[in-house]
Design an enzyme around this catalytic site. Structure first.
Site, PDB file in Angstrom:
ATOM      1  CE1 TYR A   1      -4.264   1.176  -0.319  1.00  0.00           C
ATOM      2  CE2 TYR A   1      -3.669   2.650   1.467  1.00  0.00           C
ATOM      3  CZ  TYR A   1      -4.533   2.280   0.459  1.00  0.00           C
ATOM      4  OH  TYR A   1      -5.656   3.029   0.218  1.00  0.00           O
TER       5      TYR A   1
ATOM      6  CE  LYS B   1      -7.240   6.050   0.123  1.00  0.00           C
ATOM      7  NZ  LYS B   1      -8.159   6.848  -0.706  1.00  0.00           N
TER       8      LYS B   1
HETATM    9  P1  NAD Z   1     -12.064   3.162  -8.851  1.00  0.00           P
HETATM   10  O1  NAD Z   1     -10.893   2.940  -9.743  1.00  0.00           O
HETATM   11  O2  NAD Z   1     -13.364   2.650  -9.288  1.00  0.00           O
HETATM   12  O3  NAD Z   1     -12.212   4.705  -8.485  1.00  0.00           O
HETATM   13  C1  NAD Z   1     -11.116   5.600  -8.445  1.00  0.00           C
HETATM   14  C2  NAD Z   1     -11.573   6.837  -9.186  1.00  0.00           C
HETATM   15  O4  NAD Z   1     -10.577   7.868  -9.092  1.00  0.00           O
HETATM   16  C3  NAD Z   1     -11.808   6.580 -10.690  1.00  0.00           C
HETATM   17  O5  NAD Z   1     -13.117   6.964 -11.033  1.00  0.00           O
HETATM   18  C4  NAD Z   1     -10.803   7.497 -11.359  1.00  0.00           C
HETATM   19  O6  NAD Z   1     -11.276   8.024 -12.582  1.00  0.00           O
HETATM   20  C5  NAD Z   1     -10.671   8.587 -10.304  1.00  0.00           C
HETATM   21  N1  NAD Z   1      -9.497   9.424 -10.527  1.00  0.00           N
HETATM   22  C6  NAD Z   1      -8.180   9.075 -10.499  1.00  0.00           C
HETATM   23  N2  NAD Z   1      -7.417  10.151 -10.798  1.00  0.00           N
HETATM   24  C7  NAD Z   1      -8.267  11.205 -11.015  1.00  0.00           C
HETATM   25  C8  NAD Z   1      -8.092  12.555 -11.369  1.00  0.00           C
HETATM   26  N3  NAD Z   1      -6.882  13.088 -11.567  1.00  0.00           N
HETATM   27  N4  NAD Z   1      -9.194  13.343 -11.504  1.00  0.00           N
HETATM   28  C9  NAD Z   1     -10.434  12.839 -11.325  1.00  0.00           C
HETATM   29  N5  NAD Z   1     -10.677  11.545 -10.981  1.00  0.00           N
HETATM   30  C10 NAD Z   1      -9.600  10.743 -10.833  1.00  0.00           C
HETATM   31  O7  NAD Z   1     -11.634   2.486  -7.447  1.00  0.00           O
HETATM   32  P2  NAD Z   1     -12.312   2.524  -6.002  1.00  0.00           P
HETATM   33  O8  NAD Z   1     -11.700   1.392  -5.278  1.00  0.00           O
HETATM   34  O9  NAD Z   1     -13.780   2.636  -6.104  1.00  0.00           O
HETATM   35  O10 NAD Z   1     -11.692   3.835  -5.371  1.00  0.00           O
HETATM   36  C11 NAD Z   1     -12.473   4.889  -4.836  1.00  0.00           C
HETATM   37  C12 NAD Z   1     -11.877   5.370  -3.532  1.00  0.00           C
HETATM   38  O11 NAD Z   1     -12.036   4.358  -2.548  1.00  0.00           O
HETATM   39  C13 NAD Z   1     -10.388   5.675  -3.591  1.00  0.00           C
HETATM   40  O12 NAD Z   1     -10.119   6.808  -2.776  1.00  0.00           O
HETATM   41  C14 NAD Z   1      -9.776   4.431  -2.959  1.00  0.00           C
HETATM   42  O13 NAD Z   1      -8.487   4.676  -2.428  1.00  0.00           O
HETATM   43  C15 NAD Z   1     -10.802   4.181  -1.897  1.00  0.00           C
HETATM   44  N6  NAD Z   1     -10.786   2.865  -1.264  1.00  0.00           N
HETATM   45  C16 NAD Z   1     -10.800   1.747  -2.041  1.00  0.00           C
HETATM   46  C17 NAD Z   1     -10.766   0.505  -1.436  1.00  0.00           C
HETATM   47  C18 NAD Z   1     -10.784  -0.759  -2.253  1.00  0.00           C
HETATM   48  O14 NAD Z   1     -10.407  -1.815  -1.730  1.00  0.00           O
HETATM   49  N7  NAD Z   1     -11.220  -0.727  -3.499  1.00  0.00           N
HETATM   50  C19 NAD Z   1     -10.752   0.396  -0.032  1.00  0.00           C
HETATM   51  C20 NAD Z   1     -10.746   1.560   0.707  1.00  0.00           C
HETATM   52  C21 NAD Z   1     -10.759   2.789   0.094  1.00  0.00           C
END
Ligand code: NAD
Length: 261
Positions: A155, A162
């Site tokens: 990570y 984060k």
């Molecule tokens: P995802 O890939 O579906 O979503 C990430 C989004 O970030 C995408 O829509 C992407 O287009 C957007 N993005 C990246 N760079 C960008 C930019 N410069 N401008 C605008 N948009 C941008 O993946 P996800 O897992 O749904 O992630 C969403 C959030 O949840 C993130 O903050 C991620 O760290 C967090 N998260 C994810 C998990 C997991 O296990 N998937 C767990 C905890 C937290």
């Protein structure tokens, strides 16, 4: 009657139907909210537009959070279309894949800045544009992960991002609390998404998280969506500055994906 009836809000960060933001969008629509979406570039638009239209979105427009002009244009459109805003869901993160897989001490200045800019500063950048459109009772939610407070293998620099995001949540809640605007983080357990595929050994992380969780399973995007909707709603009127875990209880247990098998 839904708990978000009459509210207008932005769901930022849908990439496809696996995105956590999409889980939030569906729950918010079910609870009566009117929604706006962004997408990052034309490639993403192809996926995001049909999804957004399926929940009756009133705003579907590009926004790159690392570009000030793009953010200004997006929020100007929101102001023009709606004039006011009840909530923002920030579900956006990015880091160079290699930066997550290489040894942490080799993180370059460039990779550090990129991860922190897109994944942490962008929440502040959204808040500074959203707050003038918000009134008392409005709410902002961002997505975090346990890597903010524990060293999780694979990570790396995203954990640092984060940590900054969770600290930003506290400072934004202090600052915007003066205007009656609430700001919270949701710390979600691992979910298989596009962004998650950048995390090293994600399958192992998922397996360990399920085993170590109190509920003995990993969470779904629906479960995260439902919790976000509560935080966006007036039911959470007394809740701000929080990191709210939606991880099936993993963080309170002794199970730790950092411990090798
Ligand atoms: P995802 O890939 O579906 O979503 C990430 C989004 O970030 C995408 O829509 C992407 O287009 C957007 N993005 C990246 N760079 C960008 C930019 N410069 N401008 C605008 N948009 C941008 O993946 P996800 O897992 O749904 O992630 C969403 C959030 O949840 C993130 O903050 C991620 O760290 C967090 N998260 C994810 C998990 C997991 O296990 N998937 C767990 C905890 C937290």
């Amino acid at each position: 009657m839904g708990i978000l009836n009459g509210k207008k809000g932005l769901i930022l960060g849908v990439a496809n139907n696996k995105s956590i933001a999409w889980g939030v969008a569906r729950a918010a629509q079910r609870e009566g909210a009117t929604l706006g979406f962004n997408y990052l570039g034309e490639q993403m638009e192809k996926r995001v537009r049909p999804l957004a239209e399926s929940v009756g979105a009133e705003i579907i427009a590009p926004m790159n959070v690392s570009d000030e002009a793009s953010m200004d244009a997006y929020f100007a459109l929101v102001k023009e279309q709606w004039g006011e805003l009840d909530f923002v869901v920030h579900s956006i993160a990015f880091a160079n894949k290699d930066a997550l897989r290489d040894r942490f001490h080799t993180t370059s200045r460039e990779d550090f800045h990129l991860a922190l800019d897109v994944s942490s500063y962008s929440f502040i950048a959204c808040a500074q544009r959203a707050a003038p459109l918000m009134k008392e009772g409005a709410s902002m939610v961002t997505m975090s992960y346990l890597g903010a407070e524990r060293a999780i293998p694979g990570y790396g620099v995203m954990g640092v991002a984060k940590a900054a995001l969770e600290a930003s949540t506290r400072y934004l809640s202090q600052d915007l609390g003066e205007d009656g605007i609430r700001v919270n983080s949701v710390s979600a357990g691992p979910i298989r998404t596009l962004a998650a595929s950048a995390v090293g050994d994600f399958k192992k992380l998922m397996d360990k998280s399920a085993r170590g969780a109190m509920l003995k399973h990993n969470v779904t995007q629906e479960e995260v969506g439902n919790t976000c909707v509560y935080l966006l709603s007036d039911l959470a009127s007394g809740v701000t500055g929080e990191v709210h875990y939606v991880d099936a209880g993993f963080h309170v247990g002794a199970g730790d994906p950092g411990i090798p098998d």
